[in-house]
Structures are given as C-alpha cells and as structure tokens.
Design an enzyme around this catalytic site. Structure first.
Site, PDB file in Angstrom:
ATOM      1  N   SER A  15       0.831  -1.204   0.000  1.00  0.00           N
ATOM      2  CA  SER A  15       0.000   0.000   0.000  1.00  0.00           C
ATOM      3  C   SER A  15       0.868   1.258   0.000  1.00  0.00           C
ATOM      4  O   SER A  15       0.383   2.329  -0.340  1.00  0.00           O
ATOM      5  CB  SER A  15      -0.888  -0.003   1.237  1.00  0.00           C
ATOM      6  OG  SER A  15      -0.096  -0.153   2.404  1.00  0.00           O
ATOM      7  N   TYR A  46      -4.380   0.924   3.417  1.00  0.00           N
ATOM      8  CA  TYR A  46      -5.284  -0.166   3.075  1.00  0.00           C
ATOM      9  C   TYR A  46      -5.910  -0.762   4.345  1.00  0.00           C
ATOM     10  O   TYR A  46      -6.956  -1.389   4.284  1.00  0.00           O
ATOM     11  CB  TYR A  46      -4.525  -1.287   2.360  1.00  0.00           C
ATOM     12  CG  TYR A  46      -4.181  -1.046   0.905  1.00  0.00           C
ATOM     13  CD1 TYR A  46      -4.273   0.212   0.315  1.00  0.00           C
ATOM     14  CD2 TYR A  46      -3.745  -2.097   0.120  1.00  0.00           C
ATOM     15  CE1 TYR A  46      -3.942   0.398  -1.020  1.00  0.00           C
ATOM     16  CE2 TYR A  46      -3.413  -1.924  -1.213  1.00  0.00           C
ATOM     17  CZ  TYR A  46      -3.506  -0.677  -1.783  1.00  0.00           C
ATOM     18  OH  TYR A  46      -3.175  -0.495  -3.105  1.00  0.00           O
ATOM     19  N   GLY A  47      -5.229  -0.575   5.455  1.00  0.00           N
ATOM     20  CA  GLY A  47      -5.577  -1.285   6.688  1.00  0.00           C
ATOM     21  C   GLY A  47      -6.923  -0.953   7.286  1.00  0.00           C
ATOM     22  O   GLY A  47      -7.389  -1.616   8.219  1.00  0.00           O
ATOM     23  N   CYS A  77       2.228  -6.485   1.343  1.00  0.00           N
ATOM     24  CA  CYS A  77       1.230  -5.871   2.223  1.00  0.00           C
ATOM     25  C   CYS A  77       0.393  -6.965   2.897  1.00  0.00           C
ATOM     26  O   CYS A  77      -0.211  -7.804   2.220  1.00  0.00           O
ATOM     27  CB  CYS A  77       0.330  -4.968   1.380  1.00  0.00           C
ATOM     28  SG  CYS A  77      -0.955  -4.157   2.335  1.00  0.00           S
ATOM     29  N   ASN A  78       0.352  -6.939   4.207  1.00  0.00           N
ATOM     30  CA  ASN A  78      -0.422  -7.945   4.943  1.00  0.00           C
ATOM     31  C   ASN A  78      -1.912  -7.801   4.680  1.00  0.00           C
ATOM     32  O   ASN A  78      -2.637  -8.787   4.585  1.00  0.00           O
ATOM     33  CB  ASN A  78      -0.163  -7.822   6.446  1.00  0.00           C
ATOM     34  CG  ASN A  78       1.127  -8.490   6.871  1.00  0.00           C
ATOM     35  OD1 ASN A  78       1.121  -9.558   7.458  1.00  0.00           O
ATOM     36  ND2 ASN A  78       2.253  -7.864   6.567  1.00  0.00           N
ATOM     37  N   THR A  79      -2.374  -6.559   4.570  1.00  0.00           N
ATOM     38  CA  THR A  79      -3.802  -6.334   4.336  1.00  0.00           C
ATOM     39  C   THR A  79      -4.193  -6.879   2.959  1.00  0.00           C
ATOM     40  O   THR A  79      -5.197  -7.577   2.814  1.00  0.00           O
ATOM     41  CB  THR A  79      -4.128  -4.834   4.447  1.00  0.00           C
ATOM     42  OG1 THR A  79      -3.628  -4.348   5.701  1.00  0.00           O
ATOM     43  CG2 THR A  79      -5.608  -4.584   4.364  1.00  0.00           C
ATOM     44  N   GLU A 156       5.669   5.774  10.877  1.00  0.00           N
ATOM     45  CA  GLU A 156       5.996   6.646   9.738  1.00  0.00           C
ATOM     46  C   GLU A 156       6.473   8.009  10.214  1.00  0.00           C
ATOM     47  O   GLU A 156       7.242   8.694   9.546  1.00  0.00           O
ATOM     48  CB  GLU A 156       4.789   6.775   8.807  1.00  0.00           C
ATOM     49  CG  GLU A 156       4.469   5.441   8.173  1.00  0.00           C
ATOM     50  CD  GLU A 156       3.770   5.535   6.836  1.00  0.00           C
ATOM     51  OE1 GLU A 156       3.303   6.618   6.471  1.00  0.00           O
ATOM     52  OE2 GLU A 156       3.702   4.485   6.155  1.00  0.00           O
ATOM     53  N   CYS A 188       2.160  -6.926   9.773  1.00  0.00           N
ATOM     54  CA  CYS A 188       2.062  -5.634   9.084  1.00  0.00           C
ATOM     55  C   CYS A 188       3.473  -5.260   8.654  1.00  0.00           C
ATOM     56  O   CYS A 188       4.438  -5.499   9.393  1.00  0.00           O
ATOM     57  CB  CYS A 188       1.490  -4.583  10.035  1.00  0.00           C
ATOM     58  SG  CYS A 188       1.498  -2.911   9.362  1.00  0.00           S
ATOM     59  N   THR A 189       3.558  -4.663   7.466  1.00  0.00           N
ATOM     60  CA  THR A 189       4.870  -4.297   6.913  1.00  0.00           C
ATOM     61  C   THR A 189       5.714  -3.445   7.851  1.00  0.00           C
ATOM     62  O   THR A 189       6.938  -3.504   7.817  1.00  0.00           O
ATOM     63  CB  THR A 189       4.651  -3.489   5.614  1.00  0.00           C
ATOM     64  OG1 THR A 189       3.634  -2.503   5.855  1.00  0.00           O
ATOM     65  CG2 THR A 189       4.240  -4.386   4.470  1.00  0.00           C
ATOM     66  N   HIS A 190       5.042  -2.618   8.667  1.00  0.00           N
ATOM     67  CA  HIS A 190       5.781  -1.634   9.465  1.00  0.00           C
ATOM     68  C   HIS A 190       6.364  -2.179  10.769  1.00  0.00           C
ATOM     69  O   HIS A 190       7.266  -1.595  11.342  1.00  0.00           O
ATOM     70  CB  HIS A 190       4.849  -0.473   9.839  1.00  0.00           C
ATOM     71  CG  HIS A 190       4.451   0.397   8.683  1.00  0.00           C
ATOM     72  ND1 HIS A 190       3.890  -0.098   7.530  1.00  0.00           N
ATOM     73  CD2 HIS A 190       4.530   1.752   8.524  1.00  0.00           C
ATOM     74  CE1 HIS A 190       3.639   0.901   6.709  1.00  0.00           C
ATOM     75  NE2 HIS A 190       4.019   2.031   7.282  1.00  0.00           N
TER      76      HIS A 190
HETATM   77  N1  DGL Z   1       1.094  -2.192   4.375  1.00  0.00           N
HETATM   78  C1  DGL Z   1      -0.028  -2.351   5.276  1.00  0.00           C
HETATM   79  C2  DGL Z   1      -0.049  -3.768   5.838  1.00  0.00           C
HETATM   80  O1  DGL Z   1       0.960  -4.443   5.895  1.00  0.00           O
HETATM   81  C3  DGL Z   1       0.037  -1.331   6.414  1.00  0.00           C
HETATM   82  C4  DGL Z   1      -0.247   0.099   5.983  1.00  0.00           C
HETATM   83  C5  DGL Z   1      -1.680   0.326   5.488  1.00  0.00           C
HETATM   84  O2  DGL Z   1      -2.625   0.248   6.300  1.00  0.00           O
HETATM   85  O3  DGL Z   1      -1.838   0.537   4.298  1.00  0.00           O
HETATM   86  O4  DGL Z   1      -1.084  -4.238   6.236  1.00  0.00           O
END
Ligand code: DGL
Length: 284
Positions: A15, A46-47, A77-79, A156, A188-190
C-alpha cells in the site's frame, strides 16, 4: 547440465513504503535478483479499507507489474495478502506469494503448544486470514489477534523510541501478554521496525515472526524449485502512485539504506485509468 536462469524481475507491491521491509529481506535472501516495487502511496492506508476495495487495488497494481514482465509477485502488504491473495492467484499467470501462509508456518514451527499471537491492521485482523491459515497447519493452536491502528502513523512519523509508542503498545498488548504466547506474528509491513520494543514488552520467551522476511524466504524457495533464479546483475526499480511528504526518509528507514531513484508514476499510465468512469444519474 546448465542451471536454468530467469533474469526477469520479482514484482513486489504494498500500500505504500512499508513493503520495503520485505524488499530488504528479499535482497538479503536473493542478492542477484532484480526487483520492481510498487507502493500505492496515492491510496494508502489499506488497513482500514474493505475487502472489495483492497482486492480491486491489488488487481490493478498486479496488472501494472505484470506488464513489466515480472516472473513472480510478492504481496508484501499484509492487508492485501489477507483480502486479495485468492483473487490474485486466480487472475494472474505468474505465481503469487503472500505473507500470510509463510508467517503462519513459521509461527506454528516456533510454538510447541500452539500459543500464537497476531498483530495487524484492523482489516488484517477482521479478515481472520492468520487464524484460518494457522488452523489449517495446526488445528489445535490457539490464536489471539490484536488490531494496532496507531502503530503505522507513529512508525511513519519516526516515533519508534518515543514514550507515546511504548504506552500505546503496552495497551494493545494487554491481552496478548496475558496469553503466555510462544510466538507472535508481526502481521504488518511496518512492525519489524518496532521489534525491539515488542521484544522488550513481551520478554525473551516469545519468538517474533517477521512476515516480510518469511515471505522473502518463501519466494526464494519457489524460484529455486522452479529453476527461475537469476544470476544478477540485480536492477531495482521503485514506483509510487504519488509523492508524499518525507517519503525519502520513511523509505530509507524501511529499506535500511539509501534509496535509489524512485519513479512517481504518471497516474494516466496506471491500469485503473482505463476503466470507464462510472456515470451517476441524479434525479432519475
Ligand atoms: N502495508 C499495510 C499492511 O501491511 C500497512 C499500511 C496500510 O494500512 O496501508 O497491512
């Protein structure tokens, strides 16, 4: 016999910039591979979005990457992995690797008694993708999930060592800490960026599973099995759907080193511009 080689790039999408944590692991596992990355900075997060919207965005981005002649797609992206993986697998001709199954497998392997936790965005947690994947691998496992919506903006913002983040994490982890977990999926990526804080709050006994790193390893395995590894030289291309404030700083904190040039895509080049505009009739 010569070893088969495939010099096409691996496509990776997220995302936004968080997926660079997976790219970092991919570069470690497969230094000879070229990568084409797409971060949908115009439309994140996206979350907090619905399954339909995340699936539509994911298919559009996959189309963009397939047009760049990728040999496989890593959904960092996990979402997007939670909501759109099946649609992507159905629609694409290249193999697709998501983060869910590889991370679930690693968590199961590290939990003797099946006590597993998952942290993720509200959408990832609502999708139940992780508990479902774990149940298939270890039917007796117990899974506790916690949505952590405030982590992404704070990470972020660079507030990784900030007391506010520690306070919020302590609150989010109340149930997870009470569950005497053996492993915890960073869904989650972060979250790999705050692994030291989570480790500190949870203690030595809980193994943290980095979903991006597990997916990178799964991609390496897939390409090896298919005889599709590249021999280098690696060429990395980074595309974003929009510029965003401080993106260089954020991208570098995820990637771990200075970012090569980024291309911000002219939105008219993106596949979603080819869709006819919906016509709304008022007063009909
Ligand atoms: N990249 C999204 C994930 O891994 C986290 C950031 C978002 O909510 O877009 O779910």
């Amino acid at each position: 016999m010569p070893v088969p080689r495939d010099s096409r790039a691996i496509g990776v999408f997220d995302s936004g910039l968080g997926g660079l944590t997976a790219v970092r692991e991919l570069c470690r596992a497969l230094p000879g591979e070229s990568i084409v990355y797409f971060g949908d900075t115009a439309r994140l997060p996206y979350g907090t979005k619905s399954r339909d919207t995340v699936t539509r965005f994911s298919l559009e981005i996959a189309t963009f990457l397939v047009r760049r002649n990728i040999k496989c797609l890593l959904v960092a992206c996990n979402t997007a992995s939670s909501y759109a993986l099946e649609s992507l697998e159905r629609r694409l001709e290249v193999p697709v690797v998501g983060v869910i199954e590889p991370a679930a497998r690693a968590a199961v392997a590290q939990s003797l008694h099946g006590r597993i936790g998952v942290l993720g965005t509200p959408a990832t947690v609502a999708s139940r993708a992780y508990p479902d994947a774990i149940a298939k691998l270890a039917p007796g496992a117990s899974v506790i999930s916690s949505a952590c919506p405030l982590f992404v903006p704070l990470i972020e913002e660079g507030w990784i060592d900030h007391p506010v983040l520690r306070e919020i994490a302590t609150e989010y982890l109340i149930e997870v800490r009470a569950a005497r977990l053996e492993s915890l999926i960073l869904g989650c990526t972060h979250y790999p960026l705050i692994a030291p804080l989570l480790h500190d709050l949870l203690g030595e006994g809980v193994q943290l599973v980095d979903s991006g790193a597990e997916a990178a390893r799964a991609t390496a395995l897939l390409l090896r099995e298919r005889g599709q590894l590249a021999a280098g030289p690696a060429r990395h291309q980074f595309f974003l759907s929009d510029e965003r404030i401080h993106f260089q700083r954020i991208a570098e904190s995820f990637l771990g080193h200075e970012l090569p040039a980024i291309t911000v895509v002219d939105q008219t080049d993106l596949p979603w511009f080819e869709r006819p505009m919906a016509i709304r009739e008022s007063g009909a």
